[in-house]
Design a protein around this motif. Structure first.
Motif, short mmCIF file in Angstrom:
data_model
loop_
_atom_site.label_atom_id
_atom_site.label_comp_id
_atom_site.label_asym_id
_atom_site.label_seq_id
_atom_site.Cartn_x
_atom_site.Cartn_y
_atom_site.Cartn_z
N THR A 78 10.98 4.02 4.67
CA THR A 78 10.98 4.46 3.26
C THR A 78 12.20 5.31 2.97
O THR A 78 12.79 5.23 1.88
N LYS A 79 12.62 6.14 3.93
CA LYS A 79 13.84 6.94 3.75
C LYS A 79 15.06 6.03 3.63
O LYS A 79 15.96 6.29 2.82
N LYS A 82 0.84 -1.20 0.00
CA LYS A 82 0.00 0.00 0.00
C LYS A 82 0.87 1.25 0.00
O LYS A 82 1.83 1.33 0.75
N PRO A 83 0.57 2.22 -0.86
CA PRO A 83 1.35 3.47 -0.85
C PRO A 83 1.36 4.07 0.54
O PRO A 83 0.30 4.22 1.17
N LYS A 84 2.55 4.42 1.02
CA LYS A 84 2.70 4.93 2.39
C LYS A 84 3.16 6.37 2.40
O LYS A 84 3.78 6.86 1.46
N ARG A 85 2.88 7.01 3.50
CA ARG A 85 3.49 8.31 3.75
C ARG A 85 4.97 8.05 4.05
O ARG A 85 5.37 6.91 4.30
N THR A 86 5.77 9.08 4.06
CA THR A 86 7.20 8.92 4.32
C THR A 86 7.45 8.44 5.74
O THR A 86 6.94 9.00 6.70
N THR A 87 8.19 7.34 5.85
CA THR A 87 8.54 6.79 7.16
C THR A 87 10.05 6.62 7.25
O THR A 87 10.77 6.82 6.26
#
Length: 771
Positions: A115-116, A107-112
């Motif tokens: 993800t960084k 699922k597309p996620k906000r920046t975490t």
């Protein structure tokens, strides 16, 4: 569809295939639940309304699940990450929650933080840390290869930390892990409630929850909703506590492949980080939703049961009534309605303090009684109700004809009087007069009048303002629909607010029926309904059996016999050489009918039995005979109550913890569930219902807090005082690590893994997260 919904429902409800398949076909044809339950018994195998509604709800759930499943599969496929194994899992799941768990890693996620770290190219390092078997290798040395100052990774320590962030997120996103955590929390979790500092020294209605804890599995719905309200009002702080040692032990077993690996310490820190930062908050959120949904479902049921009992309260019937909305300073609003509920005239009288115009007020009431042959006087149970009741009784005691004076629950009358419905009905009247009319009409026929009021305003719910309002409305609308169609509707007297709940009708068609009636006069037959704009053959089929035409040339028009079966009734009469008119109500003739002779492929014994039952008592009202509570003249206020006093009252609300009873002192008393019977009571609804007249004993009175404790344990009875209007009717196997991507690795089940969480649910077989 990606699943066979019918097959699933057959297994889930333990029904025969034809029952489910035919019922689903009827849904798809647009048939309503009341119509299916009443007129299509052969097709459903005589499923009742509750079974049909349960099927409908579950059918809708699976349809929504299927639609979401297709969206998720398409999304993962577009990312080129849909493996046969993952697709099989998605296709197999029957839970919306588990479906979203499977989708979470994609699922597309906000920046975490993870993800960084991925953007910085640290995923290979995370895989190396995870799969390392060498007991002497140094992660910091390996991490030197991933230093990337442009991405902010300027030290080996930062590289390792980023890799660990990736592992923590992947672990927390795994569907099996999330499900296991939910099951642990649901089975062994505890909800803890603490008071906020600023309220520590204050007394509030949430005082019992200032330092409170209870297992998730046993927390009752009313306590859940009470604590959630306390949190929303910023008095309480809620949290979830689960056995951390058990959880961490399980997570370690999922993540740590080789206990001799040099990265064991790192992976244990990953587990703790994933648990504290990601899994525990996510689990708390999901458990909160789960218990809230559970509490709301119970609240809907309590509200629905109470509403049903109220709507089906015994009607006084078609009698001329005086309705009085009592008051002191502003006087009592008096409205007269005829036996059909039509408003005739209104007055304002002042029989109480401060004006005390007793004689003048008495003259008005006496004249109205004589002029309109009043049989009942309905008095709202609000301010000055007992004083007004005493005044009315003094007026009628010496009259040759004595109408009964009845105190009526006026909950929602003020809401109705200011509503668009009331304004449309009586645009020229003051809202207080509209309230008096409503009080009079709800005595004549509670169902017809109460459908005009938002159920949430009637006062029979449990935390009704704390639950999902759209779901509550949907639930209550089903209750109203069921009640209206169970009773049936006189199409020549019903308001459009009542007609809109009839099977197959809606607000527009209901309005058109009333408009047609006003312009053309009363309907003379059911067939005439087909002339109403918007009421076509399909709508007619769904509605006709629930609409009554009193005075029609065809007596079946005033019965629950559906027009599609009129010819069958005619054949029955013909066989007996009689007429339909002579057949109706004649038990001897009806019993002589050989039912088997009339059985066809379309019409079976269930329908024939229904027809014969209806012919015996056409238009029979399923509601009980009218009764009302008789309050003691000397008991008007709380100060008049004494412990041990025996009283009669009316049940106004039933909750999971007891029932509230109006005993005529402007404040309902509570019969706690423990005081309902000398024997154990698990559910108050098994003993009482809204509108029921009961005998109670005053157990305790706190006039300052306006609390009245009542008991229904009278004279050593083992059950509650009866209502006068009660209705009759081994070690873990290890696998060799392989160089796969994290997504594949976390998504694949490990063969031969038999580990179980015995302290949670011995039968749960949680398969390895990593192969």
């Amino acid at each position: 569809m990606t699943m066979n919904i019918a097959e699933q429902l057959i297994n889930e409800f333990t029904l025969k295939p034809f029952q489910v398949q035919n019922t689903l076909e009827l849904f798809n044809e647009g048939a309503t639940v009341p119509f299916i339950a009443r007129y299509r018994k052969e097709r459903t195998g005589s499923l009742d309304e509750i079974q049909i509604r349960d099927l409908q709800h579950r059918y809708n759930y699976y349809k929504e699940l299927d639609e979401r499943r297709e969206v998720i599969l398409e999304s993962i496929k577009s990312q080129e990450k849909l493996t046969p194994e993952l697709e099989a899992k998605i296709q197999k799941t029957l839970s919306k929650t588990e479906l979203e768990d499977l989708y979470l890693p994609y699922k597309p996620k906000r920046t975490t933080r993870a993800t960084k770290a991925r953007d910085a190219g640290l995923e290979p390092l995370a895989e190396w840390i995870l799969e390392l078997t060498c007991p002497h290798c140094d992660a910091m040395v390996k991490a030197e290869e991933f230093i990337n100052e442009e991405k902010g990774i300027d030290t080996a320590q930062k590289a390792v930390k980023g890799a660990c962030d990736i592992l923590a997120e992947v672990l927390s996103d795994n569907a099996d892990v999330r499900k296991w955590m939910r099951e642990l929390a649901a089975d062994q979790g505890v909800i803890i409630s603490k008071v906020k500092k600023e309220f520590e020294e204050q007394k509030t209605k949430f005082e019992m929850y200032y330092d409170f804890k209870e297992k998730v599995s046993s927390l009752p719905s009313h306590r859940i909703l009470a604590m959630l309200r306390g949190e929303r009002e910023k008095v309480l702080r809620l949290s979830l506590e689960i056995p951390q040692e058990t959880a961490v032990q399980y997570l370690n077993s999922k993540l740590i492949e080789n206990p001799e690996s040099a990265t064991v310490d790192l992976l244990q820190k990953v587990v703790l980080d994933s648990y504290d930062r990601l899994l525990l908050p996510a689990t708390e959120t999901e458990i909160r939703k789960e218990i809230r949904d559970r509490a709301e479902a119970e609240a809907f049921k309590v509200f629905g049961d109470n509403l049903e009992a109220l709507l089906l309260s015994p009607p006084a019937g078609r009698k001329p009534v005086i309705g009085i909305d009592p008051g002191f300073r502003t006087g009592c609003k008096v409205a007269v309605v005829d036996d059909t509920g039509k408003f005739i005239e209104n007055h304002t009288i002042y029989p109480n303090e401060p004006q005390k115009e007793t004689e003048k007020s008495a003259a008005v009431i006496a004249k109205l009684i004589q002029t309109y042959n009043i049989e009942l006087i309905a008095i709202g149970n609000g301010t000055a109700s007992r004083e007004t009741d005493q005044f009315v009784r003094s007026v009628i005691k010496d009259m040759p004809t004595k109408p009964a004076s009845v105190i009526v629950n006026e909950a929602g009358a003020s809401v109705y009087s200011a509503s668009d419905v009331a304004i449309k009905e009586f645009p020229e009247l003051d809202l207080t007069v509209r309230g008096a009319i409503s009080i009079a009409r709800r005595l004549q026929d509670p169902l017809s009048e109460l459908v005009k009021i938002d159920p949430k305003s009637i006062g029979v719910g449990q935390y009704q303002h704390d639950v999902n309002q759209s779901k509550l409305k949907e639930s209550l609308d089903e209750v109203v629909e069921s009640c209206v169609n169970r009773v049936g509707v006189d199409v020549n007297l019903a308001s459009d607010e009542l007609l809109k709940y009839v099977s197959g009708l809606n607000r527009l068609i209901a309005s058109n029926i009333v408009k047609y009636r006003n312009e053309k006069g009363a309907f003379s037959s059911r067939k005439e309904l087909l002339k109403v704009p918007g009421l076509g053959e399909k709508k007619f089929q769904l509605s006709a059996g629930f609409l009554r035409i009193a005075g029609s040339k065809n007596p079946l028009d005033n019965s629950a016999v559906h027009p599609e079966r009129y010819e069958l009734v005619k054949q029955m009469a013909s066989q007996l050489n009689t007429t339909i008119n002579e057949l109706i109500g004649n038990s001897t003739l009806l019993k002589s009918i050989n039912k088997k002779e009339f059985v066809t492929e379309e019409v079976g014994l269930p329908t024939i039995d229904d027809i014969l039952s209806e012919l015996e008592k056409p238009g029979r009202d399923p509601r009980q005979e009218f009764q009302y509570a008789r309050f003691k003249d000397e008991v008007n206020e709380i100060k008049d109550l004494e412990e041990g006093m025996l009283l009669e009252g009316t049940v106004t609300n039933v909750t999971n913890f007891g029932a509230f009873v109006d005993i005529g002192v402007h404040q309902d008393g509570l019969v706690h569930i423990s005081e309902m019977s000398n024997s154990f009571v698990s559910d108050p609804k098994d003993v009482v219902k809204v509108g029921q007249v009961v005998k109670v004993r005053v157990a305790k009175v706190d006039a300052e807090l306006k609390r009245i404790s009542l008991s229904m344990k009278l004279d050593g009875d083992t059950r509650a005082a009866p209502a006068r209007n009660e209705r009759k009717d081994g070690p873990q196997k290890k696998a060799q690590p392989s160089a796969k991507s994290l997504a594949q690795r976390f998504g694949k089940e490990k063969k031969g893994d038999k580990q179980q969480l015995r302290t949670v649910k011995p039968k749960i077989n949680i398969k390895r997260l990593l192969p």
